[in-house]
Motif scaffolding. Structure first.
Motif, PDB file in Angstrom:
ATOM      1  N   ALA A 105      38.911  44.498  27.872  1.00 13.70           N
ATOM      2  CA  ALA A 105      38.928  42.857  28.201  1.00 13.70           C
ATOM      3  C   ALA A 105      40.283  43.189  28.774  1.00 13.70           C
ATOM      4  CB  ALA A 105      39.397  41.618  27.082  1.00 13.70           C
ATOM      5  N   TYR A 106      41.592  43.574  28.542  1.00 16.80           N
ATOM      6  CA  TYR A 106      42.889  43.878  29.275  1.00 16.80           C
ATOM      7  C   TYR A 106      42.427  44.920  30.826  1.00 16.80           C
ATOM      8  CZ  TYR A 106      47.897  46.307  29.819  1.00 16.80           C
ATOM      9  OH  TYR A 106      48.933  46.168  30.710  1.00 16.80           O
ATOM     10  N   GLU A 107      41.839  45.846  31.046  1.00 16.01           N
ATOM     11  CA  GLU A 107      41.230  46.738  31.418  1.00 16.01           C
ATOM     12  C   GLU A 107      40.684  45.753  32.557  1.00 16.01           C
ATOM     13  OE1 GLU A 107      39.309  50.099  30.151  1.00 16.01           O
ATOM     14  OE2 GLU A 107      41.064  50.788  29.402  1.00 16.01           O
ATOM     15  N   ARG A 108      39.949  44.998  32.464  1.00 15.95           N
ATOM     16  CA  ARG A 108      39.673  44.132  33.588  1.00 15.95           C
ATOM     17  C   ARG A 108      40.260  42.753  34.068  1.00 15.95           C
ATOM     18  NH1 ARG A 108      34.910  43.681  29.355  1.00 15.95           N
ATOM     19  NH2 ARG A 108      35.800  41.357  28.813  1.00 15.95           N
ATOM     20  N   PHE A 109      41.004  42.655  33.308  1.00 19.24           N
ATOM     21  CA  PHE A 109      42.254  41.410  33.906  1.00 19.24           C
ATOM     22  C   PHE A 109      43.083  42.646  34.533  1.00 19.24           C
ATOM     23  CE2 PHE A 109      46.445  40.792  33.552  1.00 19.24           C
ATOM     24  CZ  PHE A 109      47.172  39.230  33.657  1.00 19.24           C
ATOM     25  N   ARG A 110      43.365  43.738  34.496  1.00 23.03           N
ATOM     26  CA  ARG A 110      44.429  44.008  35.349  1.00 23.03           C
ATOM     27  C   ARG A 110      44.148  44.635  36.978  1.00 23.03           C
ATOM     28  NH1 ARG A 110      49.367  47.284  33.400  1.00 23.03           N
ATOM     29  NH2 ARG A 110      48.717  48.305  35.164  1.00 23.03           N
ATOM     30  N   GLY A 111      42.442  45.166  36.632  1.00 19.00           N
ATOM     31  CA  GLY A 111      41.263  45.431  37.867  1.00 19.00           C
ATOM     32  C   GLY A 111      41.196  44.063  38.784  1.00 19.00           C
ATOM     33  N   LEU A 112      41.389  42.857  38.124  1.00 15.62           N
ATOM     34  CA  LEU A 112      41.321  41.563  38.621  1.00 15.62           C
ATOM     35  C   LEU A 112      42.340  41.230  39.442  1.00 15.62           C
ATOM     36  CD1 LEU A 112      39.561  39.292  38.920  1.00 15.62           C
ATOM     37  CD2 LEU A 112      39.952  38.119  37.193  1.00 15.62           C
ATOM     38  N   LEU A 113      43.744  41.920  39.048  1.00 14.81           N
ATOM     39  CA  LEU A 113      45.107  41.086  39.145  1.00 14.81           C
ATOM     40  C   LEU A 113      45.135  42.436  40.579  1.00 14.81           C
ATOM     41  CD1 LEU A 113      47.547  41.069  36.187  1.00 14.81           C
ATOM     42  CD2 LEU A 113      46.248  39.496  37.934  1.00 14.81           C
ATOM     43  N   VAL A 114      44.772  43.397  40.688  1.00 13.74           N
ATOM     44  CA  VAL A 114      44.719  44.320  41.609  1.00 13.74           C
ATOM     45  C   VAL A 114      43.481  44.482  42.844  1.00 13.74           C
ATOM     46  CG1 VAL A 114      43.902  46.640  42.555  1.00 13.74           C
ATOM     47  CG2 VAL A 114      44.661  46.468  40.059  1.00 13.74           C
ATOM     48  N   ASP A 115      42.441  43.873  42.148  1.00 12.04           N
ATOM     49  CA  ASP A 115      42.191  42.922  43.688  1.00 12.04           C
ATOM     50  C   ASP A 115      42.849  41.673  44.226  1.00 12.04           C
ATOM     51  OD1 ASP A 115      39.826  44.688  42.478  1.00 12.04           O
ATOM     52  OD2 ASP A 115      38.367  43.043  42.298  1.00 12.04           O
ATOM     53  N   ILE A 116      42.907  40.583  43.585  1.00  7.16           N
ATOM     54  CA  ILE A 116      43.631  39.651  43.654  1.00  7.16           C
ATOM     55  C   ILE A 116      45.181  40.196  44.406  1.00  7.16           C
ATOM     56  CG2 ILE A 116      45.285  37.589  43.243  1.00  7.16           C
ATOM     57  CD1 ILE A 116      43.500  36.758  40.435  1.00  7.16           C
ATOM     58  N   GLY A 117      45.950  41.265  44.218  1.00  7.70           N
ATOM     59  CA  GLY A 117      47.050  41.543  44.750  1.00  7.70           C
ATOM     60  C   GLY A 117      47.059  42.165  46.549  1.00  7.70           C
ATOM     61  N   ALA A 118      45.478  42.455  46.970  1.00  2.00           N
ATOM     62  CA  ALA A 118      44.665  43.109  47.903  1.00  2.00           C
ATOM     63  C   ALA A 118      44.294  42.435  48.905  1.00  2.00           C
ATOM     64  CB  ALA A 118      43.412  44.759  47.227  1.00  2.00           C
ATOM     65  N   GLY A 119      44.687  41.095  48.035  1.00  2.00           N
ATOM     66  CA  GLY A 119      44.198  39.803  49.208  1.00  2.00           C
ATOM     67  C   GLY A 119      43.080  39.319  48.709  1.00  2.00           C
ATOM     68  N   ALA A 120      41.972  39.771  47.642  1.00  2.00           N
ATOM     69  CA  ALA A 120      41.059  39.050  47.860  1.00  2.00           C
ATOM     70  C   ALA A 120      41.488  37.712  47.200  1.00  2.00           C
ATOM     71  CB  ALA A 120      40.218  39.307  45.802  1.00  2.00           C
ATOM     72  N   MET A 121      40.181  36.472  47.686  1.00  2.00           N
ATOM     73  CA  MET A 121      40.624  35.430  47.811  1.00  2.00           C
ATOM     74  C   MET A 121      40.399  34.224  46.305  1.00  2.00           C
ATOM     75  SD  MET A 121      38.607  33.532  50.419  1.00  2.00           S
ATOM     76  CE  MET A 121      36.808  34.204  50.399  1.00  2.00           C
ATOM     77  N   ILE A 122      41.598  34.278  45.523  1.00  2.00           N
ATOM     78  CA  ILE A 122      41.624  33.545  44.217  1.00  2.00           C
ATOM     79  C   ILE A 122      41.067  31.375  44.732  1.00  2.00           C
ATOM     80  CG2 ILE A 122      43.256  33.949  43.765  1.00  2.00           C
ATOM     81  CD1 ILE A 122      42.353  34.363  41.120  1.00  2.00           C
ATOM     82  N   ALA A 123      40.711  30.750  44.388  1.00  2.00           N
ATOM     83  CA  ALA A 123      40.730  29.450  43.878  1.00  2.00           C
ATOM     84  C   ALA A 123      41.904  28.682  42.832  1.00  2.00           C
ATOM     85  CB  ALA A 123      39.101  28.873  43.277  1.00  2.00           C
ATOM     86  N   TRP A 124      42.857  28.330  43.343  1.00  2.00           N
ATOM     87  CA  TRP A 124      44.036  28.080  42.581  1.00  2.00           C
ATOM     88  C   TRP A 124      43.436  26.171  42.532  1.00  2.00           C
ATOM     89  CZ3 TRP A 124      48.275  29.974  41.678  1.00  2.00           C
ATOM     90  CH2 TRP A 124      48.356  31.267  41.969  1.00  2.00           C
ATOM     91  N   GLU A 125      43.744  26.024  41.246  1.00  2.00           N
ATOM     92  CA  GLU A 125      43.093  24.286  40.742  1.00  2.00           C
ATOM     93  C   GLU A 125      44.689  23.991  39.889  1.00  2.00           C
ATOM     94  OE1 GLU A 125      40.018  23.644  38.105  1.00  2.00           O
ATOM     95  OE2 GLU A 125      38.989  24.276  39.227  1.00  2.00           O
ATOM     96  N   ASP A 126      44.708  23.051  40.599  1.00  2.00           N
ATOM     97  CA  ASP A 126      46.105  22.477  39.765  1.00  2.00           C
ATOM     98  C   ASP A 126      45.717  21.056  38.767  1.00  2.00           C
ATOM     99  OD1 ASP A 126      47.653  24.241  41.674  1.00  2.00           O
ATOM    100  OD2 ASP A 126      47.720  22.662  42.835  1.00  2.00           O
ATOM    101  N   MET A 127      46.557  21.918  37.748  1.00  2.45           N
ATOM    102  CA  MET A 127      45.738  20.842  36.525  1.00  2.45           C
ATOM    103  C   MET A 127      47.388  19.753  36.069  1.00  2.45           C
ATOM    104  SD  MET A 127      42.702  20.938  36.408  1.00  2.45           S
ATOM    105  CE  MET A 127      41.097  20.646  35.325  1.00  2.45           C
TER     106      MET A 127
END
Length: 128
Positions: A105-127
């Motif tokens: 799970a930690y490795e998947r999280f880090r990979g996700l952050l790498v994708d986001i940091g490289a410009g991947a789109m992510i939805a922002w949802e404010d609550m």
């Protein structure tokens, strides 16, 4: 309010910024299935400071230390992503029964952050 950050899509993943009872802000990263992937280890004074901290963490993740640890109760595993000085930036949203599951799970999280940091789109949802 949902917004997008440029680049390729990170399907269904959302970053939500919550306001706590004391008026501080914190982020949580949520998967397509609604399960919380990670939460901020720190609180922030403003929405902008919180969002900027999340985006900076994504941009800097390759150089950030972290790892899997026993829970404070000692009967499970959690992961933490740390800043260069050793302070926690992000933590797993739950404890894992097995070290290997937590590590994955930690490795998947880090990979996700790498994708986001490289410009991947992510939805922002404010609550609130």
């Amino acid at each position: 309010m949902a917004a997008r950050q440029g680049g390729a899509a990170v399907p269904g993943t959302r970053c939500q910024i919550d306001i706590s009872a004391d008026g501080s802000y914190l982020w949580r990263l949520t998967a397509t299935n609604g399960r919380v992937i990670a939460v901020a280890a720190l609180t922030y004074r403003s929405y902008e400071e919180c969002r900027t901290a999340f985006e900076r963490m994504c941009a800097d993740v390759v150089g950030l230390p972290g790892g899997v640890h026993h829970t404070s109760e000692g009967n499970g595993w959690v992961w933490r992503l740390r800043d260069p000085a050793g302070g926690a930036l992000a933590v797993s949203s739950r404890a894992y029964e097995r070290h290997s599951t937590c590590q994955a799970a930690y490795e998947r999280f880090r990979g996700l952050l790498v994708d986001i940091g490289a410009g991947a789109m992510i939805a922002w949802e404010d609550m609130d």
